[in-house]
Write a protein that holds these residues in place. Sequence first.
Motif, PDB file in Angstrom:
ATOM      1  N   GLU A  42      12.053  -1.074  18.402  1.00 40.59           N
ATOM      2  CA  GLU A  42      11.006  -0.425  17.622  1.00 40.59           C
ATOM      3  C   GLU A  42       9.947  -1.460  17.270  1.00 40.59           C
ATOM      4  OE1 GLU A  42      12.432   1.675  14.248  1.00 40.59           O
ATOM      5  OE2 GLU A  42      13.993   2.694  15.372  1.00 40.59           O
ATOM      6  N   PRO A  43       8.700  -1.024  17.073  1.00 40.10           N
ATOM      7  CA  PRO A  43       7.665  -1.985  16.696  1.00 40.10           C
ATOM      8  C   PRO A  43       7.936  -2.581  15.324  1.00 40.10           C
ATOM      9  CG  PRO A  43       6.817   0.253  16.674  1.00 40.10           C
ATOM     10  CD  PRO A  43       8.202   0.322  17.224  1.00 40.10           C
ATOM     11  N   ASP A  44       7.500  -3.808  15.127  1.00 43.02           N
ATOM     12  CA  ASP A  44       7.699  -4.505  13.862  1.00 43.02           C
ATOM     13  C   ASP A  44       6.577  -4.101  12.916  1.00 43.02           C
ATOM     14  OD1 ASP A  44       8.716  -6.169  11.951  1.00 43.02           O
ATOM     15  OD2 ASP A  44       7.832  -7.986  12.796  1.00 43.02           O
ATOM     16  N   LEU A  45       6.811  -3.063  12.109  1.00 44.69           N
ATOM     17  CA  LEU A  45       5.811  -2.533  11.192  1.00 44.69           C
ATOM     18  C   LEU A  45       6.058  -3.056   9.785  1.00 44.69           C
ATOM     19  CD1 LEU A  45       5.856   1.170  12.397  1.00 44.69           C
ATOM     20  CD2 LEU A  45       4.231  -0.605  13.035  1.00 44.69           C
ATOM     21  N   PRO A  46       5.004  -3.121   8.957  1.00 41.95           N
ATOM     22  CA  PRO A  46       5.228  -3.538   7.567  1.00 41.95           C
ATOM     23  C   PRO A  46       6.080  -2.498   6.844  1.00 41.95           C
ATOM     24  CG  PRO A  46       2.954  -2.863   7.926  1.00 41.95           C
ATOM     25  CD  PRO A  46       3.625  -2.855   9.251  1.00 41.95           C
ATOM     26  N   PRO A  47       6.760  -2.892   5.776  1.00 41.57           N
ATOM     27  CA  PRO A  47       7.620  -1.945   5.054  1.00 41.57           C
ATOM     28  C   PRO A  47       6.801  -0.806   4.454  1.00 41.57           C
ATOM     29  CG  PRO A  47       7.529  -4.058   3.888  1.00 41.57           C
ATOM     30  CD  PRO A  47       6.810  -4.234   5.186  1.00 41.57           C
ATOM     31  N   PHE A  48       7.405   0.377   4.418  1.00 39.37           N
ATOM     32  CA  PHE A  48       6.743   1.557   3.866  1.00 39.37           C
ATOM     33  C   PHE A  48       6.757   1.500   2.353  1.00 39.37           C
ATOM     34  CE2 PHE A  48       7.090   5.925   2.219  1.00 39.37           C
ATOM     35  CZ  PHE A  48       5.856   6.396   2.616  1.00 39.37           C
ATOM     36  N   VAL A  49       5.610   1.721   1.726  1.00 38.28           N
ATOM     37  CA  VAL A  49       5.508   1.752   0.259  1.00 38.28           C
ATOM     38  C   VAL A  49       5.181   3.175  -0.153  1.00 38.28           C
ATOM     39  CG1 VAL A  49       4.291   0.846  -1.743  1.00 38.28           C
ATOM     40  CG2 VAL A  49       4.715  -0.635   0.224  1.00 38.28           C
ATOM     41  N   ASP A  50       6.067   3.796  -0.925  1.00 39.60           N
ATOM     42  CA  ASP A  50       5.867   5.173  -1.381  1.00 39.60           C
ATOM     43  C   ASP A  50       5.034   5.122  -2.649  1.00 39.60           C
ATOM     44  OD1 ASP A  50       5.931   7.845  -1.770  1.00 39.60           O
ATOM     45  OD2 ASP A  50       8.056   7.937  -2.342  1.00 39.60           O
ATOM     46  N   GLU A  51       3.752   5.519  -2.559  1.00 39.17           N
ATOM     47  CA  GLU A  51       2.844   5.462  -3.705  1.00 39.17           C
ATOM     48  C   GLU A  51       2.864   6.750  -4.530  1.00 39.17           C
ATOM     49  OE1 GLU A  51      -0.998   4.399  -2.321  1.00 39.17           O
ATOM     50  OE2 GLU A  51      -0.292   2.554  -1.368  1.00 39.17           O
ATOM     51  N   SER A  52       3.648   7.742  -4.145  1.00 36.41           N
ATOM     52  CA  SER A  52       3.691   9.008  -4.874  1.00 36.41           C
ATOM     53  C   SER A  52       4.614   8.926  -6.089  1.00 36.41           C
ATOM     54  CB  SER A  52       4.130  10.144  -3.958  1.00 36.41           C
ATOM     55  OG  SER A  52       5.460   9.930  -3.532  1.00 36.41           O
ATOM     56  N   ALA A  53       5.425   7.894  -6.198  1.00 36.48           N
ATOM     57  CA  ALA A  53       6.382   7.784  -7.324  1.00 36.48           C
ATOM     58  C   ALA A  53       5.751   7.192  -8.542  1.00 36.48           C
ATOM     59  CB  ALA A  53       7.574   6.949  -6.900  1.00 36.48           C
TER      60      ALA A  53
END
Length: 53
Positions: A42-53
């Motif tokens: 899988e591509p090396d993507l930055p970590p997902f940040v959930d801004e809805s919380a």
Amino acid sequence: MPEAVPRSPRRDDTAADADSLERMGRIDEQPVPAPSISPFLEPDLPPFVDESA
């Protein structure tokens, strides 16, 4: 079915693909990408940040 008529490669100013432009001397030689070492990872993507919380 009739046979295709052989034609010479295009050498006009309307050629738009890089190979034709390169042969006409309009652009520099294009780099060839190196083959992937691990194409199935899988591509090396930055970590997902959930801004809805």
